[in-house]
Design a protein around this motif. Structure first.
Motif, PDB file in Angstrom:
ATOM      1  N   MET A   1     -14.184   4.237   5.560  1.00 52.59           N
ATOM      2  CA  MET A   1     -14.168   2.861   6.058  1.00 52.59           C
ATOM      3  C   MET A   1     -14.043   2.866   7.575  1.00 52.59           C
ATOM      4  O   MET A   1     -13.039   3.271   8.131  1.00 52.59           O
ATOM      5  N   GLY A   2     -15.123   2.431   8.237  1.00 51.70           N
ATOM      6  CA  GLY A   2     -15.102   2.312   9.688  1.00 51.70           C
ATOM      7  C   GLY A   2     -14.497   0.984  10.099  1.00 51.70           C
ATOM      8  O   GLY A   2     -14.664  -0.026   9.414  1.00 51.70           O
ATOM      9  N   ALA A   3     -13.811   0.975  11.241  1.00 52.61           N
ATOM     10  CA  ALA A   3     -13.077  -0.225  11.652  1.00 52.61           C
ATOM     11  C   ALA A   3     -13.572  -0.797  12.973  1.00 52.61           C
ATOM     12  O   ALA A   3     -12.809  -1.347  13.749  1.00 52.61           O
ATOM     13  N   MET A   4     -14.882  -0.678  13.219  1.00 53.06           N
ATOM     14  CA  MET A   4     -15.444  -1.255  14.440  1.00 53.06           C
ATOM     15  C   MET A   4     -15.916  -2.685  14.228  1.00 53.06           C
ATOM     16  O   MET A   4     -16.000  -3.470  15.168  1.00 53.06           O
ATOM     17  N   ARG A   5     -16.237  -3.033  12.975  1.00 55.26           N
ATOM     18  CA  ARG A   5     -16.766  -4.368  12.687  1.00 55.26           C
ATOM     19  C   ARG A   5     -15.940  -5.048  11.598  1.00 55.26           C
ATOM     20  O   ARG A   5     -16.451  -5.470  10.565  1.00 55.26           O
TER      21      ARG A   5
ATOM     22  N   GLN B   1      -1.869   5.153  21.155  1.00 57.47           N
ATOM     23  CA  GLN B   1      -2.588   5.064  19.888  1.00 57.47           C
ATOM     24  C   GLN B   1      -1.666   5.317  18.698  1.00 57.47           C
ATOM     25  O   GLN B   1      -1.753   4.633  17.678  1.00 57.47           O
ATOM     26  N   LEU B   2      -0.793   6.299  18.821  1.00 55.03           N
ATOM     27  CA  LEU B   2       0.178   6.542  17.749  1.00 55.03           C
ATOM     28  C   LEU B   2       1.070   5.321  17.560  1.00 55.03           C
ATOM     29  O   LEU B   2       1.372   4.925  16.432  1.00 55.03           O
ATOM     30  N   LYS B   3       1.464   4.714  18.659  1.00 56.19           N
ATOM     31  CA  LYS B   3       2.323   3.530  18.584  1.00 56.19           C
ATOM     32  C   LYS B   3       1.581   2.355  17.958  1.00 56.19           C
ATOM     33  O   LYS B   3       2.130   1.638  17.114  1.00 56.19           O
ATOM     34  N   ARG B   4       0.338   2.149  18.380  1.00 55.64           N
ATOM     35  CA  ARG B   4      -0.451   1.039  17.840  1.00 55.64           C
ATOM     36  C   ARG B   4      -0.621   1.169  16.330  1.00 55.64           C
ATOM     37  O   ARG B   4      -0.496   0.182  15.594  1.00 55.64           O
ATOM     38  N   THR B   5      -0.946   2.362  15.877  1.00 52.28           N
ATOM     39  CA  THR B   5      -1.214   2.562  14.451  1.00 52.28           C
ATOM     40  C   THR B   5       0.061   2.723  13.628  1.00 52.28           C
ATOM     41  O   THR B   5       0.018   2.621  12.397  1.00 52.28           O
ATOM     42  N   GLY B   6       1.173   3.002  14.307  1.00 56.53           N
ATOM     43  CA  GLY B   6       2.432   3.220  13.592  1.00 56.53           C
ATOM     44  C   GLY B   6       2.475   4.560  12.889  1.00 56.53           C
ATOM     45  O   GLY B   6       3.233   4.737  11.924  1.00 56.53           O
ATOM     46  N   MET B   7       1.706   5.523  13.381  1.00 55.91           N
ATOM     47  CA  MET B   7       1.624   6.836  12.752  1.00 55.91           C
ATOM     48  C   MET B   7       2.374   7.896  13.557  1.00 55.91           C
ATOM     49  O   MET B   7       2.591   7.749  14.758  1.00 55.91           O
ATOM     50  N   ASP B   8       2.730   8.967  12.885  1.00 56.49           N
ATOM     51  CA  ASP B   8       3.342  10.118  13.551  1.00 56.49           C
ATOM     52  C   ASP B   8       2.295  11.156  13.928  1.00 56.49           C
ATOM     53  O   ASP B   8       2.544  12.030  14.758  1.00 56.49           O
ATOM     54  N   TYR B   9       1.122  11.087  13.293  1.00 53.63           N
ATOM     55  CA  TYR B   9       0.052  12.038  13.582  1.00 53.63           C
ATOM     56  C   TYR B   9      -1.279  11.453  13.141  1.00 53.63           C
ATOM     57  O   TYR B   9      -1.326  10.477  12.372  1.00 53.63           O
ATOM     58  N   PHE B  10      -2.362  12.047  13.637  1.00 52.79           N
ATOM     59  CA  PHE B  10      -3.703  11.682  13.207  1.00 52.79           C
ATOM     60  C   PHE B  10      -4.290  12.854  12.430  1.00 52.79           C
ATOM     61  O   PHE B  10      -4.181  14.000  12.855  1.00 52.79           O
TER      62      PHE B  10
ATOM     63  N   VAL C   1      -4.337  -3.259  13.373  1.00 54.79           N
ATOM     64  CA  VAL C   1      -4.540  -3.880  12.058  1.00 54.79           C
ATOM     65  C   VAL C   1      -4.736  -2.822  10.966  1.00 54.79           C
ATOM     66  O   VAL C   1      -4.161  -2.947   9.872  1.00 54.79           O
ATOM     67  N   ILE C   2      -5.515  -1.790  11.246  1.00 49.21           N
ATOM     68  CA  ILE C   2      -5.725  -0.730  10.260  1.00 49.21           C
ATOM     69  C   ILE C   2      -4.407  -0.002   9.993  1.00 49.21           C
ATOM     70  O   ILE C   2      -4.063   0.301   8.836  1.00 49.21           O
ATOM     71  N   GLY C   3      -3.678   0.286  11.047  1.00 47.24           N
ATOM     72  CA  GLY C   3      -2.387   0.952  10.879  1.00 47.24           C
ATOM     73  C   GLY C   3      -1.436   0.146  10.019  1.00 47.24           C
ATOM     74  O   GLY C   3      -0.756   0.694   9.140  1.00 47.24           O
TER      75      GLY C   3
ATOM     76  N   GLY D   1     -10.956   1.352  21.616  1.00 44.53           N
ATOM     77  CA  GLY D   1     -11.585   0.141  22.116  1.00 44.53           C
ATOM     78  C   GLY D   1     -12.092  -0.821  21.067  1.00 44.53           C
ATOM     79  O   GLY D   1     -12.525  -1.927  21.398  1.00 44.53           O
ATOM     80  N   TYR D   2     -12.057  -0.438  19.784  1.00 40.11           N
ATOM     81  CA  TYR D   2     -12.552  -1.334  18.744  1.00 40.11           C
ATOM     82  C   TYR D   2     -11.743  -2.622  18.709  1.00 40.11           C
ATOM     83  O   TYR D   2     -10.510  -2.599  18.683  1.00 40.11           O
ATOM     84  N   HIS D   3     -12.449  -3.746  18.681  1.00 32.95           N
ATOM     85  CA  HIS D   3     -11.812  -5.064  18.648  1.00 32.95           C
ATOM     86  C   HIS D   3     -10.768  -5.191  19.755  1.00 32.95           C
ATOM     87  O   HIS D   3      -9.666  -5.716  19.550  1.00 32.95           O
ATOM     88  N   ASP D   4     -11.123  -4.691  20.943  1.00 34.98           N
ATOM     89  CA  ASP D   4     -10.227  -4.772  22.110  1.00 34.98           C
ATOM     90  C   ASP D   4      -8.844  -4.207  21.812  1.00 34.98           C
ATOM     91  O   ASP D   4      -7.827  -4.734  22.277  1.00 34.98           O
ATOM     92  N   GLY D   5      -8.798  -3.134  21.051  1.00 36.17           N
ATOM     93  CA  GLY D   5      -7.523  -2.471  20.758  1.00 36.17           C
ATOM     94  C   GLY D   5      -6.833  -2.964  19.509  1.00 36.17           C
ATOM     95  O   GLY D   5      -5.839  -2.357  19.079  1.00 36.17           O
TER      96      GLY D   5
END
Length: 379
Positions: free
Chosen positions: A16-20, A103-112, A66-68, A57-61
């Motif tokens: 699932m891509g999250a650009m659109r 990016q980690l903070k935005r997504t709420g993740m500890d790792y990618f 939202v995905i996170g 940069g997707y959806h201006d950040g």
């Protein structure tokens, strides 16, 4: 759901891509509809999709956020999340640590699970290869620390640009994400790019499988050609069946904007039905007939760099319309726009061209657009 093996991991063949993502007002640049996104992620998880792809940069950040948030409802080990370093903007080159932490903070993740050099292309190849920015060193450090599980890159650039990148960093790359579909198989030399990646033993991740929606609906003539050989196959599914025929393809990312698109794509990926030789020839015929249009995929990188704040993807869409009609629809569309948003408002600064993954000469197109609009409409 079809799954592919990657270094001991079982990845869903459809990601699932999250650009659109869906927006509250239906406009691509509108606020992300978090409720719809959560519903889509829930359905995707239920049906077996475990790979999710976002970017700075997707959806201006807002995409990362939202995905996170939607994935927070699931055990961390139940999904794979991919993010990217935004080197498509040269202003970011010296900010790899700052951006990664954000990016980690935005997504709420500890790792990618997967992290990519974003959009290796003509614009940024020199900077990506310049060690003074410390991008590779930093990302390798994060991989050693377990904050990046797998490192790769995405590329919209020419074949020779990919070759340069791989010559220096190929031994550190684990996968590559390229734009591939039956339209770009020859237009963007996707066939040769696949061969290049095979030399480096790199599996292929696919982006833009439907060419920004261009392959989701075909002309009646082209649709008829495909119906003659597979009467029950839907038009969008043909794009995915093509990709199922390409060796090395592991994950195909689709930027689905609503639940219905998600459901249809998941249904397609319930089984593999690669195309045969005859079907491949038909697809190449369809592609050949479509190649007289501009290859805009509505990624909207251009709009964030336009000092006139023009809706460039929409203008390019209307410009393409001129090749398929008598100009009446385009004349109406442009006529409804404020003067300052029409093609004539382009000042030819080429800021948009510097970040266009498709390398479209937008300033020249806008100038030609203005001239074409002076021509009388024939009914």
């Amino acid at each position: 759901m079809i799954y592919k093996e990657f270094q001991g991991n079982k990845l869903s063949a459809l990601g699932m891509g999250a650009m659109r993502l869906p927006t509250t007002n239906g406009e691509p640049s509108g606020p992300v509809d978090e409720k719809q996104v959560a519903e889509m992620v829930d359905y995707a998880m239920e049906k077996g999709i475990n790979y999710y792809d976002t970017a700075y940069g997707y959806h201006d950040g807002k995409s990362e956020v939202v995905i996170g948030k939607a994935l927070q409802n699931y055990p961390r080990e139940s999904f794979y999340l991919a993010d990217k370093f935004p080197g498509y903007d040269l202003a970011n080159m010296g900010k790899v640590e700052e951006i990664f932490e954000e990016q980690l903070k935005r997504t709420g993740m500890d790792y990618f699970d997967f992290y990519l050099f974003h959009n290796v292309c003509e614009l940024n190849i020199e900077q990506y290869l310049d060690e003074k920015y410390g991008i590779m060193d930093y990302l390798q450090k994060q991989k050693a620390n377990g904050r990046i599980k797998h490192l790769g890159f995405s590329a919209h650039g020419r074949l020779d640009i990919m070759e340069r990148f791989l010559e220096k960093y190929g031994s550190s790359m684990e996968f590559c994400q390229i734009q591939m579909n039956y339209l770009d198989w020859k237009l963007q030399e996707a066939d040769k790019k696949v061969e290049l990646l095979q030399k480096y033993n790199l599996p292929v991740w696919v982006m833009e499988p439907l060419r920004g929606g261009k392959l989701a609906a075909l002309s009646p003539e082209n649709e008829k050609k495909l119906k003659e050989i597979r009467p029950d196959e839907k038009v969008p599914a043909w794009a995915f069946r093509f990709l199922q025929s390409v060796p090395g393809v592991t994950v195909t990312l689709s930027g689905m904007s609503n639940l219905q698109q998600l459901k249809e794509n998941i249904d397609t990926y319930s089984e593999e039905k690669p195309v045969n030789k005859e079907e491949m020839e038909k697809l190449m015929q369809v592609a050949a007939e479509m190649l007289n249009i501009l290859p805009c995929t509505s990624c909207r990188y251009c709009t964030s760099h336009c000092p006139q704040e023009l809706d460039i993807p929409n203008l390019l869409f209307m410009y393409n319309e001129l090749h398929f009609s008598n100009g009446f629809i385009t004349q109406m569309g442009v006529g409804a726009m404020p003067e300052e948003k029409r093609p004539s408002a382009c000042i030819g600064c080429k800021s948009c061209e510097a970040v266009c993954p498709q390398q479209i000469k937008i300033s020249e197109i806008m100038s030609d657009f203005v001239e074409r609009m002076k021509q009388p409409v024939t009914l």
